[in-house]
Design a protein around this motif. Structure first.
Motif, short mmCIF file in Angstrom:
data_model
loop_
_atom_site.label_atom_id
_atom_site.label_comp_id
_atom_site.label_asym_id
_atom_site.label_seq_id
_atom_site.Cartn_x
_atom_site.Cartn_y
_atom_site.Cartn_z
N LYS A 44 1.26 -0.89 -0.04
CA LYS A 44 -0.08 0.41 0.04
C LYS A 44 1.11 1.17 0.43
CE LYS A 44 -3.78 -1.87 2.87
NZ LYS A 44 -5.26 -1.96 3.71
N VAL A 45 0.33 2.58 -0.36
CA VAL A 45 0.71 4.14 -0.58
C VAL A 45 0.14 4.47 -0.02
CG1 VAL A 45 2.12 5.55 -1.84
CG2 VAL A 45 1.97 3.01 -2.89
N TYR A 46 0.56 5.41 1.48
CA TYR A 46 -0.14 6.26 1.88
C TYR A 46 0.29 7.52 2.15
CZ TYR A 46 -2.34 2.51 4.44
OH TYR A 46 -2.75 1.37 4.74
N LEU A 47 -0.41 8.88 1.63
CA LEU A 47 -0.02 10.13 1.42
C LEU A 47 -0.47 10.61 2.65
CD1 LEU A 47 0.23 12.95 0.54
CD2 LEU A 47 -2.58 13.36 -0.17
N GLU A 48 1.05 11.79 3.32
CA GLU A 48 1.12 12.56 4.73
C GLU A 48 0.50 13.86 4.81
OE1 GLU A 48 2.00 9.60 7.54
OE2 GLU A 48 1.11 8.50 5.45
N ASP A 49 0.02 14.05 6.12
CA ASP A 49 -0.66 15.36 5.43
C ASP A 49 -0.79 15.68 6.48
OD1 ASP A 49 -1.19 17.94 4.63
OD2 ASP A 49 -2.79 17.40 3.59
N VAL A 50 0.10 16.63 7.74
CA VAL A 50 -0.46 16.83 8.58
C VAL A 50 -1.51 17.98 8.90
CG1 VAL A 50 1.86 16.18 9.47
CG2 VAL A 50 1.39 18.67 8.57
N ASN A 51 -1.28 18.71 7.18
CA ASN A 51 -3.06 19.62 7.98
C ASN A 51 -4.20 19.61 7.42
OD1 ASN A 51 -1.16 21.76 8.04
ND2 ASN A 51 0.27 21.65 5.94
N SER A 52 -4.28 17.51 6.75
CA SER A 52 -5.36 17.26 6.66
C SER A 52 -5.96 16.73 8.17
CB SER A 52 -5.13 16.01 5.36
OG SER A 52 -6.19 15.14 6.18
N SER A 53 -7.42 16.48 8.28
CA SER A 53 -7.96 15.93 9.49
C SER A 53 -7.51 14.20 9.10
CB SER A 53 -9.51 15.81 8.94
OG SER A 53 -10.22 15.22 8.28
N VAL A 54 -7.22 14.12 8.03
CA VAL A 54 -6.84 12.67 7.36
C VAL A 54 -5.64 12.69 7.15
CG1 VAL A 54 -7.12 10.25 6.45
CG2 VAL A 54 -8.95 11.71 6.87
N GLN A 55 -4.48 11.83 8.31
CA GLN A 55 -2.99 12.50 8.31
C GLN A 55 -2.50 11.55 7.15
OE1 GLN A 55 -1.12 13.86 11.46
NE2 GLN A 55 -3.00 15.71 11.84
N ASP A 56 -2.93 10.30 7.25
CA ASP A 56 -2.62 8.95 6.90
C ASP A 56 -3.95 8.24 6.26
OD1 ASP A 56 -0.43 7.00 6.88
OD2 ASP A 56 -1.31 5.85 7.45
N ARG A 57 -3.12 8.74 4.10
CA ARG A 57 -4.52 8.19 3.88
C ARG A 57 -3.60 6.98 2.10
NH1 ARG A 57 -9.00 11.09 2.52
NH2 ARG A 57 -7.91 13.41 3.46
N GLU A 58 -4.95 6.64 2.57
CA GLU A 58 -4.11 5.38 1.38
C GLU A 58 -4.37 6.05 -0.13
OE1 GLU A 58 -4.74 0.99 -0.59
OE2 GLU A 58 -5.60 1.93 1.80
N VAL A 59 -3.77 6.32 -0.93
CA VAL A 59 -3.72 6.75 -2.24
C VAL A 59 -3.68 6.15 -3.73
CG1 VAL A 59 -3.60 8.93 -0.99
CG2 VAL A 59 -1.42 8.05 -1.07
N THR A 60 -3.71 6.28 -4.52
CA THR A 60 -2.90 5.95 -6.07
C THR A 60 -2.52 6.64 -6.66
OG1 THR A 60 -5.21 7.05 -6.86
CG2 THR A 60 -5.42 3.73 -5.41
N PHE A 61 -2.82 8.13 -6.58
CA PHE A 61 -1.42 9.11 -6.57
C PHE A 61 -1.08 10.72 -6.04
CE2 PHE A 61 -5.96 10.95 -6.32
CZ PHE A 61 -4.79 12.63 -6.06
N ALA A 62 0.54 10.83 -6.01
CA ALA A 62 0.58 12.03 -5.45
C ALA A 62 0.96 13.22 -6.34
CB ALA A 62 1.79 11.49 -4.39
N ARG A 63 1.33 14.48 -5.64
CA ARG A 63 1.98 15.22 -6.65
C ARG A 63 3.30 15.82 -6.35
NH1 ARG A 63 -2.26 18.31 -8.72
NH2 ARG A 63 -4.31 17.68 -8.11
N LEU A 64 4.47 17.00 -6.86
CA LEU A 64 5.18 16.79 -6.19
C LEU A 64 5.38 17.08 -4.79
CD1 LEU A 64 6.20 18.48 -9.72
CD2 LEU A 64 6.22 16.12 -8.87
N GLY A 65 6.46 16.83 -4.49
CA GLY A 65 5.98 17.53 -3.00
C GLY A 65 5.24 17.03 -2.22
N GLN A 66 5.27 15.73 -2.37
CA GLN A 66 3.93 15.71 -1.09
C GLN A 66 4.85 14.03 -0.38
OE1 GLN A 66 -0.10 14.57 -3.07
NE2 GLN A 66 -0.06 16.39 -1.91
N LEU A 67 4.26 14.16 0.36
CA LEU A 67 5.14 13.08 1.49
C LEU A 67 4.14 11.45 1.35
CD1 LEU A 67 7.38 11.97 3.58
CD2 LEU A 67 6.15 12.29 5.49
N LEU A 68 5.01 10.52 0.95
CA LEU A 68 4.38 9.04 0.58
C LEU A 68 5.21 8.25 1.95
CD1 LEU A 68 4.69 8.51 -2.78
CD2 LEU A 68 3.15 9.53 -1.49
#
Length: 454
Positions: A44-68
């Motif tokens: 699995k791949v997760y997006l780590e985003d401290v500014n989101s209410s879901v800080q550890d979210r399973e994703v199928t894509f990511a953007r430049l600069g994002q932490l996985l």
């Protein structure tokens, strides 16, 4: 037949020796696996985003600069990770046997990536590789400026920002959607769109949808409730006395001027027709004022007094039909308590022909919008002020008129940039035509867009 006991014992040892050899081979393989790395499995791949209410979210894509965060097994001994073919740095400290952290580099190729590596992540150790399909998108688009934030229906505006490629829909305040008349600009830095009928006079943000995702503009488009003065009945034009500098009602002009974005009724010429030119080394050459005005009563229902000052701005529309360069500027005064020449206090000096310390002629084809955050005013530029500080400053003034001077004095570069410099721009006689209209206070607050609605 005589049996050689030694030979018999020899043959008995063969299976034991075989087991030892096989065992040694397995041990060697295990050692090689632990040293060089075992099989890599990605689950699995997760997006780590401290500014989101879901800080550890399973994703199928990511953007430049994002932490996985990558989940799986076999990360011990990992040597390389390639995202869209780019060898991407990772910190070994953030690797365990079953998980790792990695940021998508801003240098990761998107459209430039070859077909065989585009939208892939490849993991490599000394013994194994693992390749997964995973979509990599450019950074989220942003809107930084709009050429005219108070246009007429049917006019064209240019929206500036980043990542503005293949814009397919623009939603205007009032939920007015536009999908035609949109033209992409250069390299995702801009696009143009025709303004529809029915845009809400309450104003708000533009929302755009493009190949890179969605983005909001600041909440200042068509914000007519913030109008201080439009010379056509909204707000009060204040004037008094008979001085040459004072712009009276009779000095206002109303002929239709400008291309694409045209004038809207009456407007002010900062060099009235009765004045041929402004002499060099002079201040307060012309002045135009509001008739006072209670900003608290007018604005705080829409822009709370607690709003950080960097999120509140003055906007006005400007038209300069011929090149303005080398001399002259507009002084924006929060109150009527200045004699001219100030580079301090509750004023801001607008010098559009000085860009990065160099003279760049300023000229507009039609009316464009100038945006000046209130924390650019010199009195409020040195701390974290709120809109309340500006309101209180005006309310404490003997004369709370808001206004603009045209000044034509010498300019020191250090006064413009705030950086020490010996460079000066001596003034010269000028007859430049500078027109403004629709003075207003707006919010710069920008709604947040997420790829993953909460």
């Amino acid at each position: 037949m005589k049996i050689n006991i030694l030979n018999k014992n020899y043959w008995k040892t063969i299976p034991f020796l075989g087991l030892m050899v096989v065992s040694m081979l397995f041990t060697a393989c295990e050692n090689n696996e632990s040293v060089g790395g075992g099989e890599i499995i990605i689950s699995k791949v997760y997006l780590e985003d401290v500014n989101s209410s879901v800080q550890d979210r399973e994703v199928t894509f990511a953007r430049l600069g994002q932490l996985l965060r990558i989940e799986g097994s076999g990360f011990t001994g990992l040597k390389k990770v390639y995202i869209n073919g780019l060898s991407t740095y990772f910190n070994p400290v953030y690797i365990s046997k079953n998980s790792m952290l990695i940021s998508v580099s801003g240098e990761t190729p998107i459209v430039e990536a070859t077909e065989d590596v585009r939208n892939t992540i490849r993991f490599v150790n000394d013994n194994h590789e693992a390749l997964i399909s995973f979509e990599i998108r450019s950074s989220a688009p942003t809107i930084t400026n709009i050429s005219n934030t108070l246009p007429l229906p049917g006019e064209t505006v240019t929206v500036y920002g980043t990542g503005l490629t293949e814009v397919r829909k623009v939603t205007f305040p009032g939920n007015i959607e536009v999908t035609t008349g949109i033209t992409d600009g250069d390299e995702g830095k801009s696009f143009t769109v025709v303004v529809p009928n029915g845009v809400s006079p309450d104003g708000g943000s533009l929302f755009i949808e493009c190949s890179n995702g969605g983005a909001y503009s600041p909440a200042y488009f068509n914000f007519k409730k913030g109008l201080l003065l439009n010379f056509d009945g909204t707000g009060s034009h204040g004037f008094w006395g008979a001085s040459t500098s004072m712009i009276q009602d009779v000095d206002l002009e109303s002929a239709s001027i400008g291309a694409e974005n045209v004038s809207q009724g009456k407007y002010v010429a900062h060099r009235p027709a009765r004045i041929t030119s402004f002499a060099a080394a002079t201040n307060r050459d012309s002045e135009v004022w509001t008739g006072g005005g209670d900003w608290r009563a007018l604005l705080t229902s829409y822009i709370p007094a607690t709003t950080p000052l960097g999120e509140v701005a003055l906007q006005f529309d400007i038209y300069v039909p011929t090149a303005w360069k080398n001399s002259g500027f507009l002084k924006v005064c929060l109150i009527n308590n200045f004699n001219g020449g100030e580079w301090a206090g509750g004023v801001y000096n607008y010098v559009p022909w000085l860009v990065d310390g160099k003279v760049v002629p300023f000229q507009t084809a039609g009316w464009t919008t100038v945006t000046i955050p209130l924390n650019k005013f010199y009195r409020f530029a040195d701390a974290d002020y709120t809109f309340e500080d500006v309101l209180a400053f005006r309310e404490a003034a003997t004369y709370s008129n808001f206004g603009l001077f045209f000044e034509n004095s010498d300019i020191k570069l250090k006064d413009v940039t705030g950086v020490d410099s010996d460079i000066e721009f001596p003034s010269a006689t000028t007859s430049v035509n500078v027109y403004t209209d629709n003075w207003r206070i707006v919010s710069l607050k920008t709604p947040t867009f997420s790829d993953f609605p909460e």
